[in-house]
Scaffold this motif. Structure first.
Motif, PDB file in Angstrom:
ATOM      1  N   LEU A 392       0.837  -1.202   0.000  1.00 43.51           N
ATOM      2  CA  LEU A 392       0.000   0.000   0.000  1.00 43.51           C
ATOM      3  C   LEU A 392       0.876   1.257   0.000  1.00 43.51           C
ATOM      4  O   LEU A 392       0.650   2.191  -0.755  1.00 43.51           O
ATOM      5  N   LYS A 393       1.901   1.235   0.827  1.00 42.00           N
ATOM      6  CA  LYS A 393       2.833   2.361   0.880  1.00 42.00           C
ATOM      7  C   LYS A 393       3.515   2.557  -0.470  1.00 42.00           C
ATOM      8  O   LYS A 393       3.706   3.690  -0.924  1.00 42.00           O
ATOM      9  N   ALA A 394       3.863   1.423  -1.081  1.00 41.56           N
ATOM     10  CA  ALA A 394       4.528   1.492  -2.381  1.00 41.56           C
ATOM     11  C   ALA A 394       3.611   2.125  -3.425  1.00 41.56           C
ATOM     12  O   ALA A 394       4.040   2.928  -4.252  1.00 41.56           O
ATOM     13  N   ILE A 395       2.313   1.767  -3.305  1.00 38.51           N
ATOM     14  CA  ILE A 395       1.339   2.338  -4.247  1.00 38.51           C
ATOM     15  C   ILE A 395       1.194   3.831  -3.989  1.00 38.51           C
ATOM     16  O   ILE A 395       1.190   4.634  -4.919  1.00 38.51           O
ATOM     17  N   GLU A 396       1.119   4.198  -2.716  1.00 39.23           N
ATOM     18  CA  GLU A 396       0.997   5.618  -2.363  1.00 39.23           C
ATOM     19  C   GLU A 396       2.201   6.425  -2.840  1.00 39.23           C
ATOM     20  O   GLU A 396       2.084   7.576  -3.209  1.00 39.23           O
ATOM     21  N   ARG A 397       3.366   5.758  -2.804  1.00 41.32           N
ATOM     22  CA  ARG A 397       4.569   6.447  -3.269  1.00 41.32           C
ATOM     23  C   ARG A 397       4.591   6.578  -4.788  1.00 41.32           C
ATOM     24  O   ARG A 397       5.474   7.190  -5.351  1.00 41.32           O
ATOM     25  N   GLY A 398       3.628   5.938  -5.445  1.00 48.02           N
ATOM     26  CA  GLY A 398       3.533   6.098  -6.895  1.00 48.02           C
ATOM     27  C   GLY A 398       4.118   4.958  -7.689  1.00 48.02           C
ATOM     28  O   GLY A 398       4.534   5.125  -8.828  1.00 48.02           O
TER      29      GLY A 398
END
Ligand code: ZN
Ligand code: ZN
Length: 432
Positions: A392-398
Motif C-alpha cells: 500500500l505504501k509502495a502504491i501511495e509512493r507512486g
C-alpha cells in the motif's frame, strides 16, 4: 515463555508449556539457551503475530486475502518437520547419479553401548559418521583385492521407533569404488555380510576407545567383543535397480528425518502422562505406550543435534568434483557387467509452500476465491524487524502511477525483500 494458545495449538505444544521449565531444572544438560530457544520457536510456530507473516491480497478485486505464517525451523517443531522431509528428499535425490548403482546400508550400535553414546554424543557423532565410511571403504577394498574408494551419502539417526535413543547410520553407498591406481571403477555385486559385521564392530569400538579415553570404556569395549562374537548388526538392502532411486530417497527421508514421535501418534495427555503408539519392529504390530511426561519430553529432546551439526554428509568419490568425470567411467564399467544401465531417475524439486498447501487441501492458496486472479504480496511483517514490505505504501509512493519508463536513481530496487547487507534471517515459505 509465551503460553497462550494460538490457532495452531496442539497437545505437543501444551506438554512443553506445562512441563519444559520443570524438566530442564531436573535435567541440567538441557538447561541451556539453545534448547530454550528451540522450544520457544516451536511454541510460537504457526502463530503469525509471533512468528511474522506474509499477507497476500488480490490486487484485482481487493477481496481475496491469504496469510502465511513464517516457519520456525526448530528441530523440535512437528509442523516444520514435514517441510524438512521434502527438502531433504530433494537434496539427496540431486546427489544420486543416474546410471550409478547404489545400495542402502544401515550400521547400528548395540544396546550395550547406547547409554555411553548418549552421554558422549558431542564428541562421538561426527567421528561415528566418518568411521562408517572408513569401514565400508575397507570392506570394498578387501572384497575386490584393490584399494577402493566408494561414494557415500551418510545420515546420522538417533531414534528408534518408539523414541528411545538408538543411534545408527543409514548410508547410501555406491556398489563398488574407484581404484585410483588402475584409474578404474570396480563394481561389486555383493557385500559379504559376515565380513561387514566384523569390520563394523572393529571400526566402531576402535573409534570409541580413541574418542572416550576412560577405563570404563576399555571395559565396555572388551565386553562388546565377548558378547557380540558375530560382530554388530548391519543391514544391506537387496537389489540395486536404478529406477528406484526416487523412492529410495523418499523412503530414506521418512525413515531418517521424521520426528521421534509425530503428532498423530500422540493419543492422550492428562497433564502428567502421555500415551502414544508406534509400529513395533519386533511384533510388526501397532503398540501403545504410556510414559511420565518428563520421559516423553526426554525422548523428544535427546534427539536434538548439537547446534550447527550437519546430519547429511557426502564422502568419498561422492563428495568430489571429479565425480562428474568418474560417472562416465562408472557407467561404462557397469554397462560391461550388466548391459546398459537405464537411468530412470528424475530430480525431485523441493515443494514450495504453495504446492504443499495445494497438495494437502486441493486448493491453490494464492488464487483469489472471488475473482480467480492470482494474488500478490501485500505485506510482510517480522516480529523483530517490523514491516518489511508494504504494498500500500509502495502504491501511495507512486509505484504504479506512471506507465512510462523512467530512471529514478533514488528509487527502491523493485521488490527486493532482502537487505543488501547484514541479511535478516527470514524464512519466507510463500516466496520460494
Ligand atoms: Zn480477486
Ligand atoms: Zn515450526
Amino acid at each position: 515463555m509465551s503460553a497462550e494458545p494460538s490457532r495452531d495449538w496442539n497437545v505437543f505444544k501444551q506438554i512443553f508449556v506445562d512441563h519444559w521449565d520443570g524438566f530442564k531444572r531436573v535435567h541440567a544438560r538441557y538447561n541451556k539457551r539453545y534448547y530454550d530457544s528451540l522450544v520457544d520457536k516451536m511454541l510460537r510456530c504457526g502463530n503469525p503475530e509471533k512468528m511474522g507473516y506474509i499477507e497476500y491480497r488480490c490486487l484485482q478485486c481487493g477481496e481475496g486475502k491469504h496469510l502465511v505464517s513464517m516457519s520456525c525451523k526448530s528441530s523440535l517443531c512437528l509442523r516444520c518437520a514435514k517441510v524438512y522431509v521434502d527438502n531433504w528428499v530433494s537434496q539427496v535425490s540431486q546427489m544420486l547419479h543416474e546410471g550409478v548403482i547404489y545400495r542402502h546400508i544401515v550400521l547400528t550400535v548395540p544396546a550395550l553401548l547406547r547409554t555411553t553414546f548418549y552421554q558422549n554424543a558431542h564428541v562421538l557423532l561426527s567421528a561415528f559418521m566418518r568411521c562408517g565410511v572408513k569401514c565400508l571403504d575397507d570392506v570394498f577394498t578387501r572384497v575386490s583385492g584393490h584399494a577402493l574408494q566408494g561414494g557415500y551419502i551418510v545420515v546420522v539417526q538417533t531414534h528408534g521407533r518408539h523414541g528411545q535413543y538408538n543411534p545408527h547410520l543409514p548410508i547410501i553407498a555406491t556398489s563398488g569404488g574407484w581404484d585410483r591406481k588402475a584409474s578404474q571403477w570396480r563394481h561389486l555385486d555383493y557385500i559379504p555380510y559376515r565380513l561387514l559385521r566384523k569390520k563394523w564392530q572393529w571400526y566402531l569400538l576402535t573409534m570409541l576407545r580413541q574418542r572416550v579415553r576412560t577405563p570404563a570404556i576399555n571395559r565396555l569395549v572388551d565386553a562388546c567383543y565377548t558378547r557380540y562374537r558375530e560382530g554388530f548388526v548391519t543391514n544391506v538392502q537387496k537389489g540395486d535397480v536404478p529406477a528406484r532411486y526416487q523412492s529410495l530417497a523418499r523412503y530414506l527421508a521418512k525413515y531418517v528425518v521424521s520426528p521421534p514421535i509425530s503428532l498423530r501418534r500422540i493419543d492422550r495427555y492428562d497433564g502428567h502422562r502421555v500415551t502414544y503408539h508406534y509400529r513395533s519392529h519386533k511384533s510388526e504390530r501397532v503398540e501403545q505406550e504410556t510414559v511420565e511426561v518428563s520421559t516423553f519430553i526426554g525422548r523428544m529432546v535427546q534427539h536434538v543435534f548439537p547446534k550447527g551439526f550437519k546430519r547429511i554428509r557426502y564422502y568419498g568419490v561422492q563428495a568430489t568434483k571429479t565425480f562428474a568425470t568418474l560417472k562416465g567411467l562408472i557407467q561404462e564399467a557397469l554397462a560391461q557387467v550388466k548391459g546398459i544401465v537405464k537411468g530412470a531417475m528424475k530430480i525431485i524439486a523441493p515443494m514450495t509452500y504453495r504446492q504443499r498447501y495445494q497438495q494437502s487441501t486441493g486448493r491453490d492458496p494464492l488464487r483469489c476465491p472471488h475473482c480467480q486472479h492470482e494474488m500478490g504480496v501485500w505485506r510482510i511483517w517480522h516480529p523483530t524487524y517490523g514491516l518489511i514490505h508494504d504494498e500500500l505504501k509502495a502504491i501511495e509512493r507512486g509505484k504504479y502511477a506512471s506507465q512510462a519508463p523512467r530512471v529514478d536513481p533514488a528509487s527502491e530496487p523493485g521488490r527486493t525483500l532482502w537487505p543488501a547487507s547484514g541479511g535478516i534471517p527470514l524464512s519466507l515459505p510463500g516466496l520460494q
